[in-house]
Design an enzyme around this catalytic site. Sequence first.
Site, short mmCIF file in Angstrom:
data_model
loop_
_atom_site.label_atom_id
_atom_site.label_comp_id
_atom_site.label_asym_id
_atom_site.label_seq_id
_atom_site.Cartn_x
_atom_site.Cartn_y
_atom_site.Cartn_z
N GLU A 1 -24.57 -89.88 -10.24
CA GLU A 1 -23.95 -90.89 -11.11
C GLU A 1 -24.62 -90.95 -12.47
OE1 GLU A 1 -21.25 -92.53 -10.51
OE2 GLU A 1 -20.98 -92.69 -8.36
N CYS B 1 -6.45 -92.59 3.96
CA CYS B 1 -7.85 -92.88 4.25
C CYS B 1 -8.27 -94.15 3.54
CB CYS B 1 -8.75 -91.72 3.84
SG CYS B 1 -8.87 -91.44 2.07
N ARG C 1 -23.53 -88.77 -4.80
CA ARG C 1 -22.86 -88.46 -6.07
C ARG C 1 -23.88 -88.56 -7.18
NH1 ARG C 1 -16.99 -91.57 -5.72
NH2 ARG C 1 -16.42 -90.64 -3.72
N GLU D 1 -15.17 -102.54 -7.66
CA GLU D 1 -14.39 -101.89 -6.60
C GLU D 1 -15.29 -101.72 -5.40
OE1 GLU D 1 -12.84 -97.89 -7.42
OE2 GLU D 1 -13.05 -97.47 -5.28
N ASP E 1 -7.11 -100.17 -4.89
CA ASP E 1 -8.52 -100.52 -5.05
C ASP E 1 -8.71 -101.98 -4.67
OD1 ASP E 1 -9.44 -98.09 -5.88
OD2 ASP E 1 -9.76 -98.65 -7.98
N ARG F 1 -21.64 -101.74 -1.51
CA ARG F 1 -20.81 -102.59 -2.36
C ARG F 1 -20.41 -103.88 -1.65
NH1 ARG F 1 -17.68 -98.60 -6.53
NH2 ARG F 1 -19.60 -97.59 -7.22
N GLU G 1 -15.73 -94.16 6.60
CA GLU G 1 -14.47 -93.57 6.14
C GLU G 1 -13.50 -93.58 7.29
OE1 GLU G 1 -13.95 -92.73 3.06
OE2 GLU G 1 -12.10 -91.54 3.10
N CYS H 1 -13.45 -87.45 3.83
CA CYS H 1 -12.23 -86.78 4.31
C CYS H 1 -12.31 -85.25 4.34
CB CYS H 1 -11.03 -87.13 3.44
SG CYS H 1 -10.26 -88.67 3.86
N ARG I 1 -23.97 -99.17 -7.77
CA ARG I 1 -23.66 -97.78 -8.08
C ARG I 1 -24.91 -96.98 -7.78
NH1 ARG I 1 -19.77 -95.25 -10.25
NH2 ARG I 1 -18.79 -97.15 -10.97
N ASN J 1 -11.49 -98.81 -1.09
CA ASN J 1 -10.12 -98.45 -1.45
C ASN J 1 -9.34 -98.08 -0.19
OD1 ASN J 1 -10.92 -95.90 -0.71
ND2 ASN J 1 -11.12 -95.17 -2.81
P1 ATP Z 1 -16.15 -95.97 -9.16
O1 ATP Z 1 -14.93 -96.06 -10.03
O2 ATP Z 1 -16.85 -97.28 -8.94
O3 ATP Z 1 -17.07 -94.86 -9.52
P2 ATP Z 1 -14.78 -94.27 -7.37
O4 ATP Z 1 -13.37 -94.43 -7.81
O5 ATP Z 1 -15.57 -93.11 -7.82
O6 ATP Z 1 -15.59 -95.62 -7.70
P3 ATP Z 1 -13.97 -93.56 -4.76
O7 ATP Z 1 -14.10 -92.12 -5.05
O8 ATP Z 1 -12.64 -94.17 -4.67
O9 ATP Z 1 -14.84 -94.40 -5.80
O10 ATP Z 1 -14.85 -93.85 -3.47
C1 ATP Z 1 -14.44 -94.74 -2.42
C2 ATP Z 1 -15.46 -95.81 -2.15
O11 ATP Z 1 -16.78 -95.25 -2.03
C3 ATP Z 1 -15.60 -96.83 -3.26
O12 ATP Z 1 -14.64 -97.85 -3.14
C4 ATP Z 1 -16.99 -97.38 -2.99
O13 ATP Z 1 -16.97 -98.32 -1.94
C5 ATP Z 1 -17.74 -96.16 -2.51
N1 ATP Z 1 -18.51 -95.56 -3.61
C6 ATP Z 1 -18.10 -94.58 -4.46
N2 ATP Z 1 -19.07 -94.26 -5.34
C7 ATP Z 1 -20.12 -95.05 -5.03
C8 ATP Z 1 -21.43 -95.19 -5.57
N3 ATP Z 1 -21.85 -94.44 -6.59
N4 ATP Z 1 -22.25 -96.11 -5.02
C9 ATP Z 1 -21.85 -96.88 -3.98
N5 ATP Z 1 -20.64 -96.78 -3.42
C10 ATP Z 1 -19.77 -95.88 -3.93
ZN ZN Z 2 -10.87 -90.17 2.09
MG MG Z 3 -17.02 -92.80 -9.28
#
Ligand code: ATP
Ligand code: ZN
Ligand code: MG
Length: 499
Positions: free
Chosen positions: A334, A458, A332, A430, A412, A465, A351, A302, A343, A433
């Site tokens: 992680e 969004c 990210r 998750e 979620d 996933r 998006e 976004c 993850r 979302n």
């Molecule tokens: P989590 O709690 O699992 O870390 P998040 O709350 O950080 O997720 P959002 O920021 O809501 O995730 O990101 C939106 C979407 O992006 C998630 O629903 C998922 O499909 C995807 N996503 C986010 N982080 C990751 C990741 N590290 N690996 C794969 N997909 C991801």
């Molecule tokens: Zn967004």
């Molecule tokens: Mg996260």
Amino acid sequence: MEFSLRAEMVLNRKPEGLKLKEFIENSKTLLKKGAPEGQGAEIEEWELSGDRIVLTLTSGRYVRPHDAVFRIKNYLSQELGRKHKLGIREVRGKRYSIRFKLDHEPKRKIRVPFVKSIRIEGEECNLVLEDMDEEFLQKNYVDRIVNLVREKVEQQHYEGKGEHWELIWQSRPIEHRWNKDPSKVMEGRDWLKHRGRGQWIFGPQATAIMRAMEQLVVDELLNPLGFNEIIIPKAVTWDVWQRSGHAKNLYPEIYYICPPDTRDPEFWEEVIDRYKITGNVQTRLIKEKIKEPIGGVCYAQCPPFWPYLQGRTVSDDSLPIKVFDRSGTSMRYESGGIHGIERVDEFHRIEVIWAGYPEEVKRIHRDIVERYRKIFNDILEFEWRMAWVTPWFMAQEGLIGTAKDKEVGTIDFEAYLPYRGSREDSEWLEFQNASNNGDKYPKGFSVKGQKGELRSGCTGIGLERWLAVFIAQKGIEPENWPKQFRRRIGKLPDGIGFL
Ligand code: ATP
Ligand code: ZN
Ligand code: MG
């Protein structure tokens, strides 16, 4: 709240032969302007010391001293400049004491930059700041420091609680084919290859499944609802994250982007030569030859979209805006959290972004959720659920409604992964979302509609996933996959065999 500031005003010369007292007395009424009767700032004491006026200002909530001091400065500059050629060169804060009441008693010591000392007894907080320049006082750093202290104390109370989670809907339990770890099984068959740092290569079979999923979203959700594809940059600069609000807290998860100091080959000669001789990439030397980060790799898609609309009024003909992006990966950091493809540090996500007047934005959110229901129930046959999630502090402060009153917030979508254990005790994944983001983006990027304020929403569809959920629930043999999806995907490619 109680504020007490000792400040000095540096004059351009000694004000010899001038009765400053009269001017200072006159400025006092200015310090009450805008405050309720009997409130506002006071000049507790003042004196002339050489070429500077040293004064102590106090106040309660209204007309705080860091504001009051500039009211006095402006008044004196006007009065003394014209007639007496006396100017004020600079305002300096010598010592600022701020007392206020916190909502809770902190659990641990807190630290805040710029603050000389923080004393907290029960819920009473006393901050002392010293040696502040004009910018510090004028740009409201003081108010932000007070807010930051409050925020940090509140955070201590919500720590570990994660988020407020409220189940909205849950599918019926399904009997699953197996309970294997999808990443392990796919890796075993060379459908995937792990590359360290949460990065994967997806071979022909895994890619075919992800692309079929993407097409499913296009056919069943994006086309019927009239979304257009766009391409959004994946290198995100600070100005974007400042406007989206991410600059407040994203730092631990960013992959930073640093351009070279110069593209002059001579500047890089040593790096090149050393590599040629040793075969080792000269990372430490490289670090010395690159600029400070200009931003980072796309975290959420976004924010880098919104500069497209920034500062504009969108014509009613174009509302609601409905677009989607699948043009590149997000990254990210992680860290230890990496597990299989669920993850990862570099991931693929569609998006979907929409913006418009409040009612239509809510309606689109509802339509999208209905479309998802059909996709997960009838086509992918997932066992899944939806939950309304809100960060704890927001739920607590009533900043966000509950599931019944969802003006702003996130749903979620979570799926059961049989390999992780029982439905009740294991953590569901998750896999995407869908959010109503309220006015956050239109406000942050100054975007309006012809008839007034806009809202936006969004939904982020994480393809890794989706794939993980699919294989975890349906197994790896295509003949066992849900009929509708099998028809869409056709025959899987053979992939690459190894000896
Ligand atoms: P989590 O709690 O699992 O870390 P998040 O709350 O950080 O997720 P959002 O920021 O809501 O995730 O990101 C939106 C979407 O992006 C998630 O629903 C998922 O499909 C995807 N996503 C986010 N982080 C990751 C990741 N590290 N690996 C794969 N997909 C991801
Ligand atoms: Zn967004
Ligand atoms: Mg996260």
